[in-house]
Design a protein around this motif. Structure first.
Motif, PDB file in Angstrom:
ATOM      1  N   GLU A  42      40.763  33.715  34.342  1.00  0.00           N
ATOM      2  CA  GLU A  42      41.151  35.061  33.898  1.00  0.00           C
ATOM      3  C   GLU A  42      42.665  35.233  33.930  1.00  0.00           C
ATOM      4  O   GLU A  42      43.263  35.719  32.962  1.00  0.00           O
ATOM      5  N   LEU A  43      43.304  34.841  35.022  1.00  0.00           N
ATOM      6  CA  LEU A  43      44.754  35.039  35.126  1.00  0.00           C
ATOM      7  C   LEU A  43      45.515  34.190  34.114  1.00  0.00           C
ATOM      8  O   LEU A  43      46.470  34.673  33.489  1.00  0.00           O
ATOM      9  N   LEU A  44      45.102  32.939  33.933  1.00  0.00           N
ATOM     10  CA  LEU A  44      45.784  32.089  32.949  1.00  0.00           C
ATOM     11  C   LEU A  44      45.523  32.566  31.524  1.00  0.00           C
ATOM     12  O   LEU A  44      46.415  32.505  30.675  1.00  0.00           O
ATOM     13  N   THR A  45      44.333  33.054  31.258  1.00  0.00           N
ATOM     14  CA  THR A  45      44.037  33.593  29.928  1.00  0.00           C
ATOM     15  C   THR A  45      44.913  34.805  29.640  1.00  0.00           C
ATOM     16  O   THR A  45      45.420  34.973  28.526  1.00  0.00           O
ATOM     17  N   ASN A  46      45.127  35.650  30.645  1.00  0.00           N
ATOM     18  CA  ASN A  46      46.011  36.802  30.447  1.00  0.00           C
ATOM     19  C   ASN A  46      47.442  36.376  30.157  1.00  0.00           C
ATOM     20  O   ASN A  46      48.113  37.001  29.337  1.00  0.00           O
ATOM     21  N   VAL A  47      47.912  35.323  30.810  1.00  0.00           N
ATOM     22  CA  VAL A  47      49.251  34.815  30.491  1.00  0.00           C
ATOM     23  C   VAL A  47      49.271  34.356  29.042  1.00  0.00           C
ATOM     24  O   VAL A  47      50.194  34.681  28.289  1.00  0.00           O
ATOM     25  N   PHE A  48      48.263  33.605  28.640  1.00  0.00           N
ATOM     26  CA  PHE A  48      48.187  33.116  27.262  1.00  0.00           C
ATOM     27  C   PHE A  48      48.185  34.269  26.263  1.00  0.00           C
ATOM     28  O   PHE A  48      48.916  34.251  25.272  1.00  0.00           O
ATOM     29  N   ASP A  89      56.940  37.117  32.341  1.00  0.00           N
ATOM     30  CA  ASP A  89      56.906  38.463  31.768  1.00  0.00           C
ATOM     31  C   ASP A  89      56.902  39.459  32.928  1.00  0.00           C
ATOM     32  O   ASP A  89      56.121  39.320  33.864  1.00  0.00           O
ATOM     33  N   HIS A  90      57.778  40.450  32.885  1.00  0.00           N
ATOM     34  CA  HIS A  90      57.882  41.426  33.973  1.00  0.00           C
ATOM     35  C   HIS A  90      56.833  42.532  33.921  1.00  0.00           C
ATOM     36  O   HIS A  90      56.656  43.260  34.883  1.00  0.00           O
ATOM     37  N   ARG A  91      56.134  42.673  32.798  1.00  0.00           N
ATOM     38  CA  ARG A  91      55.152  43.757  32.679  1.00  0.00           C
ATOM     39  C   ARG A  91      53.945  43.486  33.566  1.00  0.00           C
ATOM     40  O   ARG A  91      53.317  42.433  33.460  1.00  0.00           O
ATOM     41  N   PRO A  92      53.603  44.429  34.440  1.00  0.00           N
ATOM     42  CA  PRO A  92      52.427  44.215  35.293  1.00  0.00           C
ATOM     43  C   PRO A  92      51.141  44.320  34.475  1.00  0.00           C
ATOM     44  O   PRO A  92      51.076  45.050  33.494  1.00  0.00           O
ATOM     45  N   PRO A  93      50.113  43.575  34.899  1.00  0.00           N
ATOM     46  CA  PRO A  93      48.830  43.670  34.193  1.00  0.00           C
ATOM     47  C   PRO A  93      48.142  44.988  34.530  1.00  0.00           C
ATOM     48  O   PRO A  93      48.400  45.589  35.572  1.00  0.00           O
ATOM     49  N   LEU A  94      47.280  45.429  33.642  1.00  0.00           N
ATOM     50  CA  LEU A  94      46.552  46.674  33.852  1.00  0.00           C
ATOM     51  C   LEU A  94      45.056  46.377  33.938  1.00  0.00           C
ATOM     52  O   LEU A  94      44.473  45.877  32.984  1.00  0.00           O
ATOM     53  N   ALA A  95      44.476  46.693  35.087  1.00  0.00           N
ATOM     54  CA  ALA A  95      43.026  46.569  35.253  1.00  0.00           C
ATOM     55  C   ALA A  95      42.444  47.965  35.080  1.00  0.00           C
ATOM     56  O   ALA A  95      42.481  48.782  35.989  1.00  0.00           O
ATOM     57  N   LEU A 126      58.996  39.584  40.106  1.00  0.00           N
ATOM     58  CA  LEU A 126      59.966  38.593  40.565  1.00  0.00           C
ATOM     59  C   LEU A 126      61.210  38.659  39.684  1.00  0.00           C
ATOM     60  O   LEU A 126      61.177  39.250  38.603  1.00  0.00           O
ATOM     61  N   PRO A 127      62.308  38.039  40.108  1.00  0.00           N
ATOM     62  CA  PRO A 127      63.518  38.059  39.270  1.00  0.00           C
ATOM     63  C   PRO A 127      63.287  37.511  37.860  1.00  0.00           C
ATOM     64  O   PRO A 127      63.898  37.977  36.913  1.00  0.00           O
ATOM     65  N   ARG A 128      62.369  36.542  37.720  1.00  0.00           N
ATOM     66  CA  ARG A 128      62.152  35.934  36.404  1.00  0.00           C
ATOM     67  C   ARG A 128      60.728  36.114  35.897  1.00  0.00           C
ATOM     68  O   ARG A 128      60.221  35.288  35.166  1.00  0.00           O
ATOM     69  N   GLY A 129      60.052  37.185  36.307  1.00  0.00           N
ATOM     70  CA  GLY A 129      58.689  37.408  35.829  1.00  0.00           C
ATOM     71  C   GLY A 129      57.853  38.129  36.864  1.00  0.00           C
ATOM     72  O   GLY A 129      58.310  39.069  37.507  1.00  0.00           O
ATOM     73  N   LYS A 130      56.618  37.654  37.060  1.00  0.00           N
ATOM     74  CA  LYS A 130      55.725  38.281  38.036  1.00  0.00           C
ATOM     75  C   LYS A 130      54.728  37.247  38.535  1.00  0.00           C
ATOM     76  O   LYS A 130      54.501  36.214  37.908  1.00  0.00           O
ATOM     77  N   GLU A 131      54.134  37.566  39.689  1.00  0.00           N
ATOM     78  CA  GLU A 131      53.013  36.791  40.202  1.00  0.00           C
ATOM     79  C   GLU A 131      51.843  37.745  40.380  1.00  0.00           C
ATOM     80  O   GLU A 131      51.990  38.826  40.945  1.00  0.00           O
ATOM     81  N   VAL A 132      50.683  37.347  39.876  1.00  0.00           N
ATOM     82  CA  VAL A 132      49.439  38.087  40.091  1.00  0.00           C
ATOM     83  C   VAL A 132      48.592  37.199  40.988  1.00  0.00           C
ATOM     84  O   VAL A 132      48.422  36.010  40.701  1.00  0.00           O
ATOM     85  N   ARG A 133      48.066  37.755  42.084  1.00  0.00           N
ATOM     86  CA  ARG A 133      47.350  36.931  43.048  1.00  0.00           C
ATOM     87  C   ARG A 133      46.157  37.669  43.649  1.00  0.00           C
ATOM     88  O   ARG A 133      46.079  38.886  43.598  1.00  0.00           O
ATOM     89  N   PHE A 134      45.276  36.887  44.228  1.00  0.00           N
ATOM     90  CA  PHE A 134      44.104  37.419  44.903  1.00  0.00           C
ATOM     91  C   PHE A 134      43.704  36.461  46.015  1.00  0.00           C
ATOM     92  O   PHE A 134      44.103  35.302  46.025  1.00  0.00           O
ATOM     93  N   SER A 135      42.920  36.965  46.942  1.00  0.00           N
ATOM     94  CA  SER A 135      42.402  36.161  48.043  1.00  0.00           C
ATOM     95  C   SER A 135      40.894  36.144  47.984  1.00  0.00           C
ATOM     96  O   SER A 135      40.254  37.106  47.545  1.00  0.00           O
ATOM     97  N   ILE A 136      40.338  35.041  48.450  1.00  0.00           N
ATOM     98  CA  ILE A 136      38.891  34.900  48.574  1.00  0.00           C
ATOM     99  C   ILE A 136      38.623  34.441  50.000  1.00  0.00           C
ATOM    100  O   ILE A 136      39.245  33.496  50.469  1.00  0.00           O
TER     101      ILE A 136
END
Length: 148
Positions: free
Chosen positions: A53-59, A85-91, A119-129
């Motif tokens: 899901e996260l990689l597809t959103n980047v694509f 990309d600095h734009r945050p994803p929207l769920a 981040l200075p050059r984009g963003k990180e989207v993360r989750f924990s399991i």
């Protein structure tokens, strides 16, 4: 794709210069193999779904490439995808007749929480399991209640 680092601290970074749909299977196999080496295979299904899901959103929305980070935690795993990309994803709830736009919403219901760090050059989207992230059962209550 190239593995940038694999260290003894339980962290794998995979640099993906250009994300393409046809590479998702290979990325899922890498994640699955790494979780197996950490004896955390019980998290593979959710981890693979989240990574896809996260990689597809980047694509689809950020273009270009990114980096996948898979980190072992004491009771599970933490997964993040960085892009430029600095734009945050929207769920959010999509329109009823929309053919897409549900992925992040569904993922957030499975893992409990998605975090975004600009981040200075984009963003990180993360989750924990894991038990701490998912109510003590390894998966979220929503996933545990899912039929099938």
């Amino acid at each position: 794709m190239s593995v940038a680092t694999v260290d003894q601290l339980g962290e794998v970074r995979l640099a993906i210069p250009v994300i393409r749909p046809e590479m998702m299977r290979d990325v899922r196999e890498i994640v699955r193999a790494q979780l197996r080496m950490w004896c955390k295979s019980e998290f593979s299904d959710v981890a693979e779904l989240g990574v896809t899901e996260l990689l597809t959103n980047v694509f689809l929305h950020a273009g270009g490439g990114g980096e996948l980070l898979v980190r072992e935690t004491s009771d599970g795993v933490r997964i993040g995808v960085t892009d430029f990309d600095h734009r945050p994803p929207l769920a959010r709830e999509p329109k009823r007749d929309a053919t897409g736009g549900r992925g992040l919403l569904l993922l957030s219901r499975i893992v409990g929480e998605l975090e975004t760090e600009i981040l200075p050059r984009g963003k990180e989207v993360r989750f924990s399991i894991g038990p701490a992230a998912c109510g003590g059962e390894g998966v979220s209550p929503a996933m545990a209640e899912a039929p099938g």
